[in-house]
Design an enzyme around this catalytic site. Sequence first.
Site, short mmCIF file in Angstrom:
data_model
loop_
_atom_site.label_atom_id
_atom_site.label_comp_id
_atom_site.label_asym_id
_atom_site.label_seq_id
_atom_site.Cartn_x
_atom_site.Cartn_y
_atom_site.Cartn_z
N HIS A 25 35.97 37.31 33.98
CA HIS A 25 37.32 36.42 33.82
C HIS A 25 38.34 37.64 33.91
O HIS A 25 38.29 38.17 32.70
CB HIS A 25 37.21 35.44 32.67
CG HIS A 25 38.42 34.78 32.54
ND1 HIS A 25 38.25 33.43 32.19
CD2 HIS A 25 39.67 35.00 32.67
CE1 HIS A 25 39.54 32.86 32.04
NE2 HIS A 25 40.36 33.94 32.24
N CYS A 58 37.30 31.58 28.93
CA CYS A 58 37.41 30.26 29.18
C CYS A 58 37.38 29.49 27.90
O CYS A 58 38.17 28.72 27.53
CB CYS A 58 36.59 29.56 30.36
SG CYS A 58 37.35 29.77 32.00
N ASP A 73 40.63 42.59 20.84
CA ASP A 73 39.26 42.95 21.31
C ASP A 73 38.31 42.99 19.98
O ASP A 73 38.71 43.65 19.04
CB ASP A 73 39.34 44.18 22.07
CG ASP A 73 37.93 44.27 22.95
OD1 ASP A 73 37.95 44.15 24.13
OD2 ASP A 73 36.83 44.36 22.44
N HIS A 114 40.92 30.64 35.45
CA HIS A 114 39.42 31.61 35.58
C HIS A 114 39.49 31.91 36.97
O HIS A 114 39.52 31.37 38.10
CB HIS A 114 38.32 30.48 35.21
CG HIS A 114 37.10 31.47 35.68
ND1 HIS A 114 36.42 32.29 34.50
CD2 HIS A 114 36.35 31.69 36.55
CE1 HIS A 114 35.37 32.79 35.02
NE2 HIS A 114 35.39 32.77 36.19
N CYS A 126 31.76 30.69 30.50
CA CYS A 126 32.59 31.91 30.62
C CYS A 126 33.36 31.96 29.07
O CYS A 126 33.87 30.85 28.67
CB CYS A 126 33.81 31.59 31.68
SG CYS A 126 35.03 33.11 31.45
N HIS A 131 40.87 40.18 32.84
CA HIS A 131 41.71 40.50 31.74
C HIS A 131 42.21 41.88 31.92
O HIS A 131 41.52 42.77 32.70
CB HIS A 131 40.81 40.32 30.79
CG HIS A 131 39.44 41.04 30.57
ND1 HIS A 131 38.41 40.58 31.47
CD2 HIS A 131 39.04 42.32 30.28
CE1 HIS A 131 37.40 41.43 31.23
NE2 HIS A 131 37.79 42.43 30.41
N GLY A 179 32.36 48.92 34.58
CA GLY A 179 31.53 48.22 33.29
C GLY A 179 32.45 47.16 32.92
O GLY A 179 32.26 46.71 31.70
N THR A 189 32.32 43.56 31.83
CA THR A 189 31.26 42.75 31.29
C THR A 189 31.55 41.33 31.21
O THR A 189 30.77 40.26 31.29
CB THR A 189 31.11 42.93 29.87
OG1 THR A 189 32.16 43.26 29.23
CG2 THR A 189 30.28 44.54 29.90
P1 AMP Z 1 35.35 44.46 30.24
O1 AMP Z 1 34.09 45.57 29.88
O2 AMP Z 1 36.72 44.87 30.89
O3 AMP Z 1 34.68 43.05 30.79
O4 AMP Z 1 35.83 43.99 28.77
C1 AMP Z 1 35.40 42.90 28.05
C2 AMP Z 1 35.77 42.82 26.75
O5 AMP Z 1 35.83 41.63 26.06
C3 AMP Z 1 35.03 44.12 25.72
O6 AMP Z 1 36.23 45.07 25.27
C4 AMP Z 1 34.49 43.12 24.88
O7 AMP Z 1 34.50 43.98 23.40
C5 AMP Z 1 35.38 42.10 24.64
N1 AMP Z 1 34.86 40.80 24.07
C6 AMP Z 1 33.77 40.24 24.32
N2 AMP Z 1 33.59 38.82 23.68
C7 AMP Z 1 35.06 38.95 22.95
C8 AMP Z 1 35.33 38.04 22.19
N3 AMP Z 1 34.59 36.78 21.85
N4 AMP Z 1 36.66 38.15 21.36
C9 AMP Z 1 37.17 39.16 21.64
N5 AMP Z 1 36.81 40.25 22.75
C10 AMP Z 1 35.62 40.13 23.14
ZN ZN Z 2 36.86 32.09 32.62
#
Ligand code: AMP
Ligand code: ZN
Length: 110
Positions: A97, A7, A30, A46, A4, A99, A92, A94
Amino acid sequence: MDNCIFCKIVAGEIPSAKVYEDDKMLVFKDIEPKAKVHLLCVPKEHFAFLSEADDKRAALIGSMLQTVGAHYKEWGLEEGYRVVINQGENAGQTVMHLHMHLLGGEVLGW
Ligand code: AMP
Ligand code: ZN
């Protein structure tokens, strides 16, 4: 949780542009900002979905929102901001975890 990404960020195994941390949560930028200011609030515990929230997790989510309300001015969101929690495929999501996205720093369209 193995594999994850959030995490790993919480554990310090992957770097992040951190703006806030306490015992419950982390706030960082982000990596692909969708607004001038785009922060992610991530609980240290988590879990993926609101549907997994027992009373303790519900209190955690409430406390995260309270912390956002106490600190948003320090994070460049003083003119207003949007809080978004994506849940599941149609939204959407992705990263599995939970957030909160904090979006602001400019006038937001829908
Ligand atoms: P969601 O689509 O709501 O699951 O948002 C996941 C977000 O995490 C997306 O806006 C990605 O740009 C962001 N994201 C993914 N990997 C990282 C990372 N290593 N550091 C910062 N943001 C990330
Ligand atoms: Zn996690």
